[in-house]
Scaffold this motif. Structure first.
Motif, short mmCIF file in Angstrom:
data_model
loop_
_atom_site.label_atom_id
_atom_site.label_comp_id
_atom_site.label_asym_id
_atom_site.label_seq_id
_atom_site.Cartn_x
_atom_site.Cartn_y
_atom_site.Cartn_z
N ASN A 45 0.86 -1.18 0.00
CA ASN A 45 0.00 0.00 0.00
C ASN A 45 0.90 1.24 0.00
O ASN A 45 1.87 1.29 0.77
N VAL A 46 0.60 2.22 -0.83
CA VAL A 46 1.48 3.38 -0.95
C VAL A 46 0.67 4.66 -1.12
O VAL A 46 -0.53 4.63 -1.42
N TYR A 47 1.36 5.77 -0.92
CA TYR A 47 0.84 7.08 -1.30
C TYR A 47 1.51 7.48 -2.62
O TYR A 47 2.74 7.44 -2.74
N LEU A 48 0.72 7.83 -3.60
CA LEU A 48 1.25 8.34 -4.87
C LEU A 48 1.33 9.86 -4.79
O LEU A 48 0.36 10.52 -4.42
N HIS A 49 2.50 10.40 -5.13
CA HIS A 49 2.71 11.84 -5.04
C HIS A 49 2.83 12.50 -6.42
O HIS A 49 2.35 13.61 -6.62
N LYS A 50 3.46 11.80 -7.36
CA LYS A 50 3.71 12.42 -8.66
C LYS A 50 4.04 11.35 -9.68
O LYS A 50 4.72 10.37 -9.36
N LEU B 109 1.44 13.39 -15.31
CA LEU B 109 0.09 12.84 -15.38
C LEU B 109 -0.75 13.38 -14.22
O LEU B 109 -0.22 13.71 -13.16
N CYS B 110 -2.04 13.48 -14.45
CA CYS B 110 -2.90 14.10 -13.45
C CYS B 110 -4.20 13.31 -13.29
O CYS B 110 -4.54 12.48 -14.15
N ALA C 183 -12.49 13.30 -11.60
CA ALA C 183 -12.04 12.62 -10.38
C ALA C 183 -12.31 13.51 -9.16
O ALA C 183 -12.20 14.73 -9.23
N SER C 184 -12.65 12.86 -8.06
CA SER C 184 -12.95 13.59 -6.82
C SER C 184 -11.77 13.56 -5.86
O SER C 184 -11.92 13.85 -4.67
N TRP C 185 -10.58 13.23 -6.35
CA TRP C 185 -9.41 13.13 -5.48
C TRP C 185 -8.26 13.93 -6.06
O TRP C 185 -8.29 14.37 -7.20
N SER C 186 -7.25 14.14 -5.25
CA SER C 186 -6.06 14.86 -5.66
C SER C 186 -4.84 14.16 -5.08
O SER C 186 -4.95 13.21 -4.31
N LEU C 187 -3.67 14.61 -5.46
CA LEU C 187 -2.42 14.03 -4.95
C LEU C 187 -1.95 14.79 -3.71
O LEU C 187 -2.16 15.99 -3.62
N PRO C 188 -1.31 14.12 -2.76
CA PRO C 188 -1.01 12.68 -2.74
C PRO C 188 -2.27 11.85 -2.53
O PRO C 188 -3.20 12.28 -1.85
N ARG C 189 -2.26 10.65 -3.10
CA ARG C 189 -3.41 9.76 -3.03
C ARG C 189 -2.98 8.40 -2.50
O ARG C 189 -2.06 7.78 -3.04
N PHE C 190 -3.65 7.94 -1.43
CA PHE C 190 -3.37 6.61 -0.89
C PHE C 190 -4.03 5.55 -1.77
O PHE C 190 -5.18 5.72 -2.20
N ILE C 191 -3.29 4.49 -2.04
CA ILE C 191 -3.83 3.43 -2.88
C ILE C 191 -3.39 2.08 -2.31
O ILE C 191 -2.24 1.89 -1.92
N HIS C 192 -4.34 1.14 -2.25
CA HIS C 192 -4.06 -0.18 -1.72
C HIS C 192 -3.33 -1.05 -2.74
O HIS C 192 -3.48 -0.86 -3.96
N ARG C 193 -2.57 -1.99 -2.22
CA ARG C 193 -1.95 -3.00 -3.09
C ARG C 193 -3.04 -3.72 -3.88
O ARG C 193 -4.05 -4.14 -3.32
N GLY C 194 -2.83 -3.82 -5.19
CA GLY C 194 -3.80 -4.50 -6.04
C GLY C 194 -4.94 -3.61 -6.50
O GLY C 194 -5.77 -4.04 -7.30
N GLU D 108 2.05 9.40 4.24
CA GLU D 108 1.94 10.70 3.56
C GLU D 108 3.12 11.61 3.87
O GLU D 108 3.55 12.38 3.02
N ALA D 109 3.67 11.51 5.10
CA ALA D 109 4.72 12.44 5.51
C ALA D 109 6.12 11.82 5.48
O ALA D 109 7.09 12.49 5.83
N THR D 110 6.25 10.56 5.09
CA THR D 110 7.57 9.92 5.05
C THR D 110 8.28 10.27 3.74
O THR D 110 7.65 10.75 2.79
N PRO D 111 9.61 10.04 3.68
CA PRO D 111 10.36 10.41 2.47
C PRO D 111 9.79 9.76 1.21
O PRO D 111 9.36 8.60 1.22
N LYS D 112 9.81 10.52 0.13
CA LYS D 112 9.32 10.01 -1.16
C LYS D 112 10.40 9.16 -1.82
O LYS D 112 11.60 9.40 -1.65
N ARG D 113 9.94 8.19 -2.58
CA ARG D 113 10.83 7.26 -3.27
C ARG D 113 10.51 7.24 -4.77
O ARG D 113 9.35 7.34 -5.14
N PRO D 114 11.53 7.09 -5.62
CA PRO D 114 11.28 7.04 -7.07
C PRO D 114 11.20 5.60 -7.58
O PRO D 114 11.82 4.69 -7.03
N ARG D 115 10.44 5.43 -8.63
CA ARG D 115 10.35 4.13 -9.30
C ARG D 115 10.06 4.38 -10.78
O ARG D 115 9.12 5.10 -11.12
#
Length: 201
Positions: free
Chosen positions: A88-93, A116-117, A122-133, A164-171
């Motif tokens: 499960n992650v927060y998407l930031h960008k 991408l936006c 859509a009724s949500w904005s970034l950062p957005r929490f998303i579950h695995r799967g 939401e407040a932890t360091p961001k990671r790239p992938r």
């Protein structure tokens, strides 16, 4: 009578002495208990810190994979469906670096990097929490890919975090709008290289 008074006074003195000893013993035990409780609290605090550090280390080692599917719509819209596979992650960008395949020869043009936006409705904005799967759609604003083009391929750079407040990671995630689209581009490049070599000879 005097003897009885002496005996009573002696008993009172003895009782007072016993009470004083009991009070001292209780006070000592209370102090020891307080010290033990303080030591237990310190040990619990150290254990909590160690547990937190272990969790952070485990999190840092956690491999997060993403699947991103591209869907092209008849009206020209292009959506990217992002799905985290392992956590499960927060998407930031999300930034897409793409190439547009113009025709079946594999000829392509580079599209400008684009952030991408969320889709317009859509009724949500970034950062957005998303579950695995769980899959969530992102829109390519003003897509450089036309409806008549063969497809697109490239990479999407995902910026995410575990909280939401932890360091961001790239992938970086490889994407293509249909299987084999990237192969067309690769063959086209090889064809150009072969033509250049023939012309030099």
């Amino acid at each position: 009578m005097e003897i009885l008074s002496v005996i009573i006074n002696g008993l009172l003195a003895l009782i007072t002495g016993v009470y004083a000893c009991l009070t001292w013993s209780i006070s000592k035990r209370t102090k020891q208990t307080a010290e033990a409780s303080e030591r237990s609290a310190e040990s619990a605090s150290r254990a909590a810190q160690a547990s937190s550090q272990s969790a952070l280390l485990a999190e840092a080692a956690l491999p997060v994979e993403f699947e991103i599917d591209i869907q092209r719509h008849s009206d020209g819209a292009v959506w990217f469906y992002v799905l985290p596979i392992s956590a499960n992650v927060y998407l930031h960008k999300l930034v897409a670096n793409l190439q547009v395949i113009i025709d079946k020869s594999g000829e392509f043009v580079d599209a400008a990097p684009v952030e991408l936006c969320p889709p317009d409705l859509a009724s949500w904005s970034l950062p957005r929490f998303i579950h695995r799967g769980e899959s969530i759609a992102f829109d390519w604003p003003n897509p450089a890919c036309r409806t008549k083009d063969v497809g697109v391929w490239g990479h999407v750079d995902v910026e995410y975090s575990f909280a939401e407040a932890t360091p961001k990671r790239p992938r970086s995630v490889f994407v293509e709008s249909a299987p084999g689209v990237s192969d067309l581009a690769e063959r086209y490049v090889h064809l150009l290289l072969a033509e250049d070599k023939d012309s030099d000879e």
